[in-house]
Structure formats: C-alpha cells, structure tokens
Motif scaffolding. Structure first.
Motif, PDB file in Angstrom:
ATOM      1  N   PRO A 133      13.417 -49.750  50.218  1.00 19.22           N
ATOM      2  CA  PRO A 133      14.696 -50.168  50.808  1.00 19.22           C
ATOM      3  C   PRO A 133      15.275 -49.117  51.747  1.00 19.22           C
ATOM      4  N   TRP A 134      15.035 -47.834  51.445  1.00 14.66           N
ATOM      5  CA  TRP A 134      15.550 -46.775  52.320  1.00 14.66           C
ATOM      6  C   TRP A 134      14.942 -46.881  53.712  1.00 14.66           C
ATOM      7  N   SER A 135      13.662 -47.197  53.790  1.00 16.29           N
ATOM      8  CA  SER A 135      12.998 -47.303  55.097  1.00 16.29           C
ATOM      9  C   SER A 135      13.557 -48.456  55.924  1.00 16.29           C
ATOM     10  N   GLU A 136      14.180 -49.430  55.260  1.00 12.36           N
ATOM     11  CA  GLU A 136      14.758 -50.575  55.967  1.00 12.36           C
ATOM     12  C   GLU A 136      16.177 -50.301  56.458  1.00 12.36           C
ATOM     13  N   ALA A 137      16.772 -49.189  56.028  1.00 12.89           N
ATOM     14  CA  ALA A 137      18.135 -48.855  56.456  1.00 12.89           C
ATOM     15  C   ALA A 137      18.132 -48.443  57.925  1.00 12.89           C
ATOM     16  N   GLU A 138      19.162 -48.834  58.631  1.00 10.37           N
ATOM     17  CA  GLU A 138      19.271 -48.489  60.050  1.00 10.37           C
ATOM     18  C   GLU A 138      19.427 -46.981  60.208  1.00 10.37           C
ATOM     19  N   ASP A 139      18.734 -46.417  61.188  1.00  6.70           N
ATOM     20  CA  ASP A 139      18.849 -45.002  61.525  1.00  6.70           C
ATOM     21  C   ASP A 139      20.066 -44.849  62.440  1.00  6.70           C
ATOM     22  N   ILE A 140      21.202 -44.443  61.873  1.00  6.12           N
ATOM     23  CA  ILE A 140      22.455 -44.431  62.635  1.00  6.12           C
ATOM     24  C   ILE A 140      23.387 -43.353  62.088  1.00  6.12           C
ATOM     25  N   SER A 141      24.148 -42.750  62.982  1.00  5.50           N
ATOM     26  CA  SER A 141      25.090 -41.706  62.569  1.00  5.50           C
ATOM     27  C   SER A 141      26.350 -42.326  61.988  1.00  5.50           C
ATOM     28  N   ILE A 142      27.072 -41.533  61.224  1.00  3.34           N
ATOM     29  CA  ILE A 142      28.330 -41.990  60.653  1.00  3.34           C
ATOM     30  C   ILE A 142      29.362 -42.261  61.750  1.00  3.34           C
ATOM     31  N   ASP A 143      29.286 -41.531  62.865  1.00  3.58           N
ATOM     32  CA  ASP A 143      30.219 -41.761  63.971  1.00  3.58           C
ATOM     33  C   ASP A 143      30.060 -43.170  64.531  1.00  3.58           C
ATOM     34  N   TYR A 144      28.798 -43.539  64.823  1.00  4.13           N
ATOM     35  CA  TYR A 144      28.553 -44.862  65.404  1.00  4.13           C
ATOM     36  C   TYR A 144      28.780 -45.982  64.387  1.00  4.13           C
ATOM     37  N   ALA A 145      28.351 -45.772  63.150  1.00  8.31           N
ATOM     38  CA  ALA A 145      28.431 -46.842  62.154  1.00  8.31           C
ATOM     39  C   ALA A 145      29.859 -47.108  61.701  1.00  8.31           C
ATOM     40  N   ILE A 146      30.647 -46.058  61.524  1.00  8.49           N
ATOM     41  CA  ILE A 146      31.962 -46.209  60.904  1.00  8.49           C
ATOM     42  C   ILE A 146      33.094 -45.641  61.749  1.00  8.49           C
ATOM     43  N   MET A 147      33.019 -44.362  62.084  1.00 11.96           N
ATOM     44  CA  MET A 147      34.187 -43.654  62.612  1.00 11.96           C
ATOM     45  C   MET A 147      34.712 -44.245  63.917  1.00 11.96           C
ATOM     46  N   GLU A 148      33.824 -44.512  64.876  1.00 10.04           N
ATOM     47  CA  GLU A 148      34.278 -44.999  66.174  1.00 10.04           C
ATOM     48  C   GLU A 148      34.798 -46.433  66.112  1.00 10.04           C
ATOM     49  N   ARG A 149      34.546 -47.109  64.992  1.00  5.94           N
ATOM     50  CA  ARG A 149      34.972 -48.510  64.856  1.00  5.94           C
ATOM     51  C   ARG A 149      36.126 -48.665  63.870  1.00  5.94           C
ATOM     52  N   SER A 150      36.551 -47.566  63.276  1.00  3.90           N
ATOM     53  CA  SER A 150      37.638 -47.614  62.295  1.00  3.90           C
ATOM     54  C   SER A 150      38.982 -47.390  62.969  1.00  3.90           C
TER      55      SER A 150
END
Length: 470
Positions: free
Chosen positions: A238-255
């Motif tokens: 399941p870990w290999s299926e997780a998107e390779d993405i930073s916390i900034d792009y995934a959460i911070m810039e959209r919060s």
C-alpha cells in the motif's frame, strides 16, 4: 507534551562528496561536534517535549538509533518507509500512528538536517505557536530572510510580522532573483522552513478533506505495519501506491486559516557548500578551514579535509569551495554551489561508486573501510561496536585473515570458538562458517586481509543474523 516528528530521509547531493546516498548530510557533523540529526533531536527535547518519532528508511534505521543513543535520547518509535514518497505520506503515517494513543497530541514536524544555532530561541518560538495549534490551527514557522534567496519557497504574511503567531496569507513558490529581492524588501515575506506544528486531529481532518486517496493508502500501510527488531516497518504494497507528494502541495497550499510564527534567531537548511561556508567560523578574510586544511593568502574560501591523511592547502584562492575526501575531491566556485548535484549526476552516468557510496561502509554492528584493493586481494579496517556481532556466514570465493589491533574479538570458525586479543590473528579458510563478535565494552578493531578470485560484498551466505538481514 509535544511529540517531535523527525524526518530523516534524503540523499543530500548538493553536499557531495561528504554527503552521499549511503550516508547523507543529516548524519554528518557538518557544523559543530554533533551531527545535524543529533542536534535536531536535542533541540526538540526537554520540558514540554515527548520522545521523538523518527521516519527513515531501512538503510538508516540502525544509524538513527545509534546516533540517538550517543546523545542519550530514546525514540518513541522509528517508522521505516519502504521507499521514499515525500513528506506528505511520511507526516500522515506519523499522525496515524500517534492517533492510536491520542488524537489531541501535538506534532512538531522538523526536518533533521537543519541548523538552528539558538535552540532556546527556537523552543520559545514553538511556545508562541502552541495555543494556536491546540485551537485547531496549522502553524508553520517562517524564517526572517537575510537576502533574496531563490532556493527557498516563501510565506506571504497577512500583516506586519510580530512576536506572535499571525495569519498566513499564502505560500509562494521559489522566485527568481529579482522577485526574491522585491519580496524581502517589502518585509511581508518569510522563508518557508518546512517546520509545522499541529494536533493529530487537525492534520488528519485536513488529509481527509484534501487528500483522501493518501488516507486510504497510507492508512493501510500503517494498519498492516510489522514490528521488526524494535522498528515498525510500514507495509510496502500500500505504501508504494501512495502519491509521491510534499506536505506543501498536498495540504498546506490548499488549506485556509493557517498561522505562522516568525523566527529570526538564525537558521539554515545547509542546502549547499555556500551555506556551510556562511555558517562556518570565518576569519577576517572570509576563509573557513576544517580538518587538515591550511589557507595561504585566500579570500572568501572554504577548505575542508575529511581525512587526516590528506593535507589540503589552498594558495591564493578567491571564492572557492574545496572539500577533500579519501576517495574524491570537489573544487568549485562559490557561485556554483547549487550545481554540485550536476557532479553527482555526471559520476552516476559513468557508474562511479563515489557518486553514492562513501569509503566507510556503515553497518548495524559498526563499519568498515577498504584500505587497499588489488587484483586478488583486499585489505579492510573493521570497527565493531561493543556487544555487536557480525552474521554467521561463509564465502564461496575468498579466504580471510584477521588481525586484531584494538580490543578483543570472539571468533567462530566452524565448530571452534576462541578469543583473539590485540596483536593476535586468525585465519578463515575458504568456505568456513565463521563469525566475529565484540564481547567487550570498548570498540574492537581488526585488519582483514581478503584473498581470492572474487571479493565483492555479495559473496556472503548468511546462516544467522541478529539484525535480520537477508
């Protein structure tokens, strides 16, 4: 209590040749006596802080525990990432792990390779953001910029910076030089240090709302994680299926509703040798020397020798970085410090082992380094930690001769077990099942002479291994 989350991955290619994939910059004492990782762990310890939770990979797991033990810090857990998937999956895994004990726990996310010379000032800054984090805010820490840096992202403030947590207007991508100078001059921007404070509940709510796919994959990786010698291995599939993405792009810039605490007491991510030079103890001509290095009539120059056998001398140099290792030397203009990764890429293209591997190979039981390599022989120095043991093993293609030069070795050769003291030696015939151990309380060092038709590290058949390696 605040739980420090130490992110301990990365390859540090911009600090080659000292930092390499096999032993990156966070484990190296680049500034001061402690490694960057050790300094980070100590900075986030003491009153108000719980035991740190570390995220790293399988290759570094024993280095992490060894370096923490050296500074007297016991981690609450070490989570092993099967592969690098960037900061968002790593932080989410830590939050899901902590949720099992307390959804209201505060998490302080900290890269383990930063330099903050004043730990007390940083802890005071964390204190200023704590109440906002308890109230459900995501708090970040912005560094007061000293120049128009193009290598960092920026944080735009909603009001003039002050000595408290204030509202964050938005994240700004890495600018060009002209824009960076404009932002610094305005006084309304801070460098994004990638340091965050929030509760477990807050960040999990953010992931559920903004990155539900990550919740599914990372959640399964944590649920199916397996304990291994005191580490927690996240489930690889399941870990290999997780998107390779930073916390900034995934959460911070959209919060929305983020807060930022300005910090101006000194900070560096040591993102290049120019940063190491700036953080160093410069003389009146801007020269920094380290190790066996001598500067003669130099200006604004870094001279660093990492081997006592290599005497590095700079003569009449200006704006030059020189780093000497036993197996590689870097010479670069200070202005090209960010391009050192190009050197690593060039070495990889020609399959040079110096691109990723250090001469000193670190293992769970200690380390070894090759001293001499010939056509059918190799000489190594092997350092075994007190109480540590190598695997019970044999070789198809080589025999070995061990000479103990420090401490005492407990040696197994087939059915025989004996102690070998300093100045004594033992011969390991081809095909013999053997093991070396250090039964003492001080390090054991021996010189190993290998002879045979093939001397590669993959010529090992393991029968028993206390570190559960293949």
């Amino acid at each position: 209590m605040i739980t420090p989350i130490l992110l301990c991955g990365g390859s540090g290619t911009r600090l080659w040749p000292l930092s390499r994939k096999s032993y990156p910059k966070q484990f190296v004492p680049l500034v001061g006596e402690q490694t960057l990782f050790q300094a980070s762990a100590m900075r986030l310890s003491g009153d108000g802080y719980g035991k740190p939770l570390v995220l790293t990979n399988s290759d570094f797991r024993f280095i992490v525990t060894e370096q923490l033990a050296e500074v007297g810090i016991d981690p609450s857990a070490v989570l092993i990432e099967p592969e690098g998937r960037n900061t968002a999956p790593a932080i989410l895994a830590a939050a899901l792990y902590l949720e099992q004990t307390s959804a209201d726990a505060l998490m302080l996310i900290a890269p383990s390779d930063h330099v903050i010379p004043d730990p007390d000032a940083f802890r005071n800054a964390v204190d200023k953001g704590t109440q906002a984090a308890r109230n459900g805010q995501i708090v970040t820490f912005g560094i007061t910029p000293t120049h128009g840096e193009t290598g960092y992202g920026y944080l735009e403030l909603s009001e003039e910076p002050s000595d408290r947590a204030i509202a964050l207007k938005r994240f700004v991508e890495k600018p060009d030089a002209a824009r960076a100078e404009e932002m610094v001059a305005s006084g309304m921007y801070l460098w994004n240090a990638g340091i965050f404070l929030f509760s477990v509940r807050t960040i999990l709510d953010a992931f559920r709302a903004l990155a539900p796919d990550l919740m599914a994959t990372v959640g399964k990786a944590v649920t199916e994680a397996k304990s291994d010698l005191g580490f927690l291995r996240l489930a690889p599939e399941p870990w290999s299926e997780a998107e390779d993405i930073s916390i900034d792009y995934a959460i911070m810039e959209r919060s929305t509703g983020l807060s930022v605490v300005p910090f101006s007491a000194g900070w560096s991510d040591l993102g290049g040798w120019d940063a190491v030079w700036r953080e160093g103890d410069q003389d009146n001509r801007g020269v920094v020397t380290s190790g066996s290095a001598t500067a003669i009539d130099c200006d604004n120059t870094l001279l660093r020798s990492e081997d006592d056998r290599v005497e590095l001398v700079g003569l009449g140099l200006k704006n030059i970085i020189t780093v000497a290792m036993p197996d590689a030397v870097l010479v670069a203009d200070v202005s090209r410090a960010q391009d050192v990764k190009q050197a690593v890429a060039a070495l990889k293209a020609k399959s040079a082992k110096q691109a990723t591997m250090l001469p000193k190979d670190h293992r769970p039981w200690g380390w070894f380094e090759s001293l001499v390599v010939g056509n059918r022989f190799q000489v190594k120095r092997i350092h075994v930690h007190p109480g540590a043991a190598l695997s019970l093993q044999s070789h198809h293609h080589r025999s070995e001769h061990w000479i103990v030069v420090e401490g005492t070795a407990k040696v197994t050769v087939d059915e025989k077990v004996k102690l070998v003291s300093e100045n004594q030696s033992v011969y390991i015939p081809l095909g013999a099942v053997h093991r070396m151990e250090n039964p003492g309380k001080v390090p054991m060092v021996l010189i190993e002479v290998q002879t045979g038709s093939y001397l590669g590290e993959d010529d090992i058949v393991r029968y028993e291994d206390i570190y559960a390696r293949d």
